[in-house]
Each structure stands twice: as structure tokens, then as C-alpha cells.
Design a protein around this motif. Sequence first.
Motif, PDB file in Angstrom:
ATOM      1  N   LEU A 171       0.804  -1.203   0.116  1.00  0.00           N
ATOM      2  CA  LEU A 171       0.060  -0.019   0.154  1.00  0.00           C
ATOM      3  C   LEU A 171       0.944   1.196  -0.009  1.00  0.00           C
ATOM      4  O   LEU A 171       0.639   2.253  -0.469  1.00  0.00           O
ATOM      5  N   ALA A 172       1.912   1.205   0.645  1.00  0.00           N
ATOM      6  CA  ALA A 172       2.933   2.539   0.734  1.00  0.00           C
ATOM      7  C   ALA A 172       3.444   2.796  -0.602  1.00  0.00           C
ATOM      8  O   ALA A 172       3.744   3.760  -1.198  1.00  0.00           O
ATOM      9  N   ILE A 173       3.759   1.549  -1.442  1.00  0.00           N
ATOM     10  CA  ILE A 173       4.194   1.555  -2.911  1.00  0.00           C
ATOM     11  C   ILE A 173       3.125   2.247  -3.986  1.00  0.00           C
ATOM     12  O   ILE A 173       3.456   3.198  -4.558  1.00  0.00           O
ATOM     13  N   LEU A 174       1.915   1.464  -3.542  1.00  0.00           N
ATOM     14  CA  LEU A 174       0.900   1.932  -4.559  1.00  0.00           C
ATOM     15  C   LEU A 174       0.472   3.500  -4.343  1.00  0.00           C
ATOM     16  O   LEU A 174       0.203   4.291  -5.250  1.00  0.00           O
ATOM     17  N   THR A 175       0.527   3.977  -3.137  1.00  0.00           N
ATOM     18  CA  THR A 175       0.032   5.419  -2.831  1.00  0.00           C
ATOM     19  C   THR A 175       1.327   6.374  -3.183  1.00  0.00           C
ATOM     20  O   THR A 175       0.928   7.762  -3.097  1.00  0.00           O
ATOM     21  N   TRP A 241       5.836 -22.574   2.923  1.00  0.00           N
ATOM     22  CA  TRP A 241       4.467 -22.057   2.437  1.00  0.00           C
ATOM     23  C   TRP A 241       4.042 -21.001   2.930  1.00  0.00           C
ATOM     24  O   TRP A 241       3.423 -19.748   2.000  1.00  0.00           O
ATOM     25  N   ILE A 242       4.256 -20.315   4.194  1.00  0.00           N
ATOM     26  CA  ILE A 242       3.661 -19.515   4.796  1.00  0.00           C
ATOM     27  C   ILE A 242       4.395 -18.038   4.410  1.00  0.00           C
ATOM     28  O   ILE A 242       3.760 -17.099   3.935  1.00  0.00           O
ATOM     29  N   PRO A 243       5.713 -17.984   4.281  1.00  0.00           N
ATOM     30  CA  PRO A 243       6.199 -16.747   3.678  1.00  0.00           C
ATOM     31  C   PRO A 243       6.107 -16.419   2.246  1.00  0.00           C
ATOM     32  O   PRO A 243       6.414 -15.449   1.439  1.00  0.00           O
ATOM     33  N   VAL A 244       5.572 -17.354   1.564  1.00  0.00           N
ATOM     34  CA  VAL A 244       5.050 -17.309  -0.011  1.00  0.00           C
ATOM     35  C   VAL A 244       3.411 -17.001  -0.043  1.00  0.00           C
ATOM     36  O   VAL A 244       3.056 -15.900  -0.371  1.00  0.00           O
ATOM     37  N   VAL A 245       2.641 -17.486   0.671  1.00  0.00           N
ATOM     38  CA  VAL A 245       0.970 -17.460   0.783  1.00  0.00           C
ATOM     39  C   VAL A 245       0.894 -16.013   1.524  1.00  0.00           C
ATOM     40  O   VAL A 245       0.142 -15.167   0.798  1.00  0.00           O
ATOM     41  N   GLY A 246       1.611 -15.824   2.624  1.00  0.00           N
ATOM     42  CA  GLY A 246       1.195 -14.600   3.480  1.00  0.00           C
ATOM     43  C   GLY A 246       1.294 -13.320   2.568  1.00  0.00           C
ATOM     44  O   GLY A 246       0.494 -12.456   2.508  1.00  0.00           O
ATOM     45  N   PRO A 247       2.423 -13.220   1.949  1.00  0.00           N
ATOM     46  CA  PRO A 247       2.654 -11.933   1.493  1.00  0.00           C
ATOM     47  C   PRO A 247       2.045 -11.691  -0.185  1.00  0.00           C
ATOM     48  O   PRO A 247       1.583 -10.812  -0.364  1.00  0.00           O
ATOM     49  N   LEU A 248       1.881 -12.880  -0.636  1.00  0.00           N
ATOM     50  CA  LEU A 248       0.787 -12.888  -1.712  1.00  0.00           C
ATOM     51  C   LEU A 248      -0.696 -12.406  -1.534  1.00  0.00           C
ATOM     52  O   LEU A 248      -1.315 -11.598  -2.173  1.00  0.00           O
ATOM     53  N   ILE A 249      -1.214 -13.030  -0.211  1.00  0.00           N
ATOM     54  CA  ILE A 249      -2.353 -12.440   0.098  1.00  0.00           C
ATOM     55  C   ILE A 249      -2.367 -11.026   0.431  1.00  0.00           C
ATOM     56  O   ILE A 249      -3.290 -10.155   0.221  1.00  0.00           O
ATOM     57  N   GLY A 250      -1.292 -10.565   1.128  1.00  0.00           N
ATOM     58  CA  GLY A 250      -1.109  -8.970   1.419  1.00  0.00           C
ATOM     59  C   GLY A 250      -1.151  -8.256   0.419  1.00  0.00           C
ATOM     60  O   GLY A 250      -1.763  -7.227   0.212  1.00  0.00           O
ATOM     61  N   GLY A 251      -0.140  -8.715  -0.810  1.00  0.00           N
ATOM     62  CA  GLY A 251      -0.165  -8.023  -1.816  1.00  0.00           C
ATOM     63  C   GLY A 251      -1.589  -7.688  -2.681  1.00  0.00           C
ATOM     64  O   GLY A 251      -1.867  -6.600  -3.173  1.00  0.00           O
ATOM     65  N   ALA A 252      -2.290  -8.887  -2.715  1.00  0.00           N
ATOM     66  CA  ALA A 252      -3.700  -8.710  -3.321  1.00  0.00           C
ATOM     67  C   ALA A 252      -4.508  -8.039  -2.486  1.00  0.00           C
ATOM     68  O   ALA A 252      -5.292  -7.048  -3.118  1.00  0.00           O
ATOM     69  N   LEU A 253      -4.479  -7.925  -1.132  1.00  0.00           N
ATOM     70  CA  LEU A 253      -5.571  -7.144  -0.242  1.00  0.00           C
ATOM     71  C   LEU A 253      -4.892  -5.518  -0.593  1.00  0.00           C
ATOM     72  O   LEU A 253      -5.902  -4.734  -0.520  1.00  0.00           O
ATOM     73  N   ALA A 254      -3.634  -5.314  -0.538  1.00  0.00           N
ATOM     74  CA  ALA A 254      -3.317  -4.013  -0.702  1.00  0.00           C
ATOM     75  C   ALA A 254      -3.619  -3.457  -2.245  1.00  0.00           C
ATOM     76  O   ALA A 254      -4.261  -2.178  -2.040  1.00  0.00           O
ATOM     77  N   GLY A 255      -3.718  -4.392  -3.171  1.00  0.00           N
ATOM     78  CA  GLY A 255      -4.104  -3.621  -4.509  1.00  0.00           C
ATOM     79  C   GLY A 255      -5.588  -3.556  -4.375  1.00  0.00           C
ATOM     80  O   GLY A 255      -6.324  -2.530  -4.956  1.00  0.00           O
ATOM     81  N   GLY A 256      -6.335  -4.131  -3.732  1.00  0.00           N
ATOM     82  CA  GLY A 256      -7.632  -4.100  -3.677  1.00  0.00           C
ATOM     83  C   GLY A 256      -8.160  -2.946  -2.692  1.00  0.00           C
ATOM     84  O   GLY A 256      -9.053  -2.074  -3.091  1.00  0.00           O
ATOM     85  N   LEU A 257      -7.437  -2.867  -1.613  1.00  0.00           N
ATOM     86  CA  LEU A 257      -7.649  -1.587  -0.936  1.00  0.00           C
ATOM     87  C   LEU A 257      -7.401  -0.226  -1.428  1.00  0.00           C
ATOM     88  O   LEU A 257      -8.083   0.785  -1.388  1.00  0.00           O
ATOM     89  N   TYR A 258      -6.181  -0.275  -1.982  1.00  0.00           N
ATOM     90  CA  TYR A 258      -5.797   0.947  -2.836  1.00  0.00           C
ATOM     91  C   TYR A 258      -7.139   1.250  -3.996  1.00  0.00           C
ATOM     92  O   TYR A 258      -7.517   2.292  -3.971  1.00  0.00           O
TER      93      TYR A 258
END
Length: 263
Positions: A171-175, A241-258
Motif C-alpha cells: 500500500l505504501a508503494i501504490l500510494t 509455504w507461509i512466507p509465500v502465501v502470506g505476502p501474496l495475500i497481503g499484496g492482493a489485499l493492498a491492491g484491492g484496498l488501494y
Amino acid sequence: MSSSDIFIGETIGTAVLILLGAGVCAAVTLKHSKARNAGWLAITFGWGFAVLTGAYLAGGVSGAHLNPAVTIGLAIEGGTKWSDVPLYLASELLGAMIGAVLVWLAYYGQFRAHLTDPEVLEAHRGEEGMVDPAAAPKAGPVLGIFSTGPEIRNAVQNVVSEVIATVVLVLAILTQGLNDNGNGIGTLGALITALVVVGIGLSLGGPTGYAINPVRDLGPRIVHALLPLPNKGGSDWGYAWIPVVGPLIGGALAGGLYNLAFA
């Protein structure tokens, strides 16, 4: 932006990111390193400078995503074409693996000394990952140089920690807006992003070591598994799998939130 621009920029930029980021972990961890035991502040600022350098190198070529979570966030936001996403992800993974190999080469003597040191061997006797723990102890926390691991192993909490930290990053990058290529952060954005990464490390890095980047963890973990390191122990694939799945979910959520709140 051509496919060759994406491949060259993301591969080189991510390789430098991992070389300097995993490099500071090696410097702080390994015996016979002048920076041994320099601590968490050194690691967090080292990773921040690693992001800064990689982003400056790749920014004008590929947009300096250097992170699949950023790529996914930008694709959802609309700044990156979905057709380019597979090339971004493959280039980032390749770059991360190259960077990890370069760390091994730069610290080759320190790895050998650390992983054959009797005190280190004794301190980690019987830890997970050895073929015969009773006969051959695991030597040292060198996996932590290559990849992340939780302080408390709880899959739900670990995923949530990675999601929250990655949402902050993306989100910091997108904004900040996009560079002249319309596909990544600009020059000032590289500095801001580096400072955000330092802040994330200081504030949110405690639970899991803040991967916030799937290839930052997966690429070096693969290299750890393949490198001929003596007494290196296991690569902890049960956690991988956790440091792969967690950041991918976070990136998708940030894009949607933006798109919901800022677009």
C-alpha cells in the motif's frame, strides 16, 4: 516495456536485493565475520539499503517490483498488465536464487568455518534436519541467513503477521504513484520504500522475520537446500509455504484496498 526489460531489470534488481539483504544476515550470524552479533538494527537497516539499491538499479528498466506481492498488487491496481505477471514472477525468483548463491560465494570461508566449528556444532546438537541427529548435530542457524522463520510456530498467526506487514509495504508503494514507465516506483519512491521496509522490520519483523516477499524467502531457501554446505541441517519446508502465501495475500489485499480507498 519489453519482455527483455522486465527480465533483465527484475533479475538483476532482485539479485542485488538478496545479495545485500541476505548478506547482512550472513555478516551478523557467521563466525569470523567482522559484523558478527551486530544485531537486529543492523539487519533491518541492511535490508532497507538492499531494497534501496535494488530499486535504484531496476527502477528505470522494469519498474523495480523485485517482489511478487508488489507485482500482484500493481496488477490488481492496474499499473501492470496481467500478461506480464508470469515473467515478473519468474525473473524475481531467478534473481533471488542468484543473489543467494552470491552470498554463499562472498562468505564461503565464513560458512565453512561456522559450520565446522565445534562450539557451534555442540550448541545445535540434535536439532531438526539431520539424517541421524544422535550421530551428527545440526550446525548453526545458517538457514536464517537464507530464509525466514517464526519465533512462535503458529501457522495462523504467522500468516496473519506476513499479511499485515505486506499490506503496509504494498500500500505504501501504490500510494506513491508510478514512475514515468507507469509500471513501478520512481526514484524518490525507492528511498521511501526502503525506509518503509526498515520501519516494517523494526515494528512488525519480530514474529516471523518479515519475509514480505515470496521470492526473498523461497529462492534462497531452494539455494540453501542445494548448496554443498556441511552440517547445514534441513531447509524447513514445512514452514516454507507461509512466507509465500502470506505476502501474496497481503499484496492482493493492498491492491484491492488501494482501488477502494485511493483510486
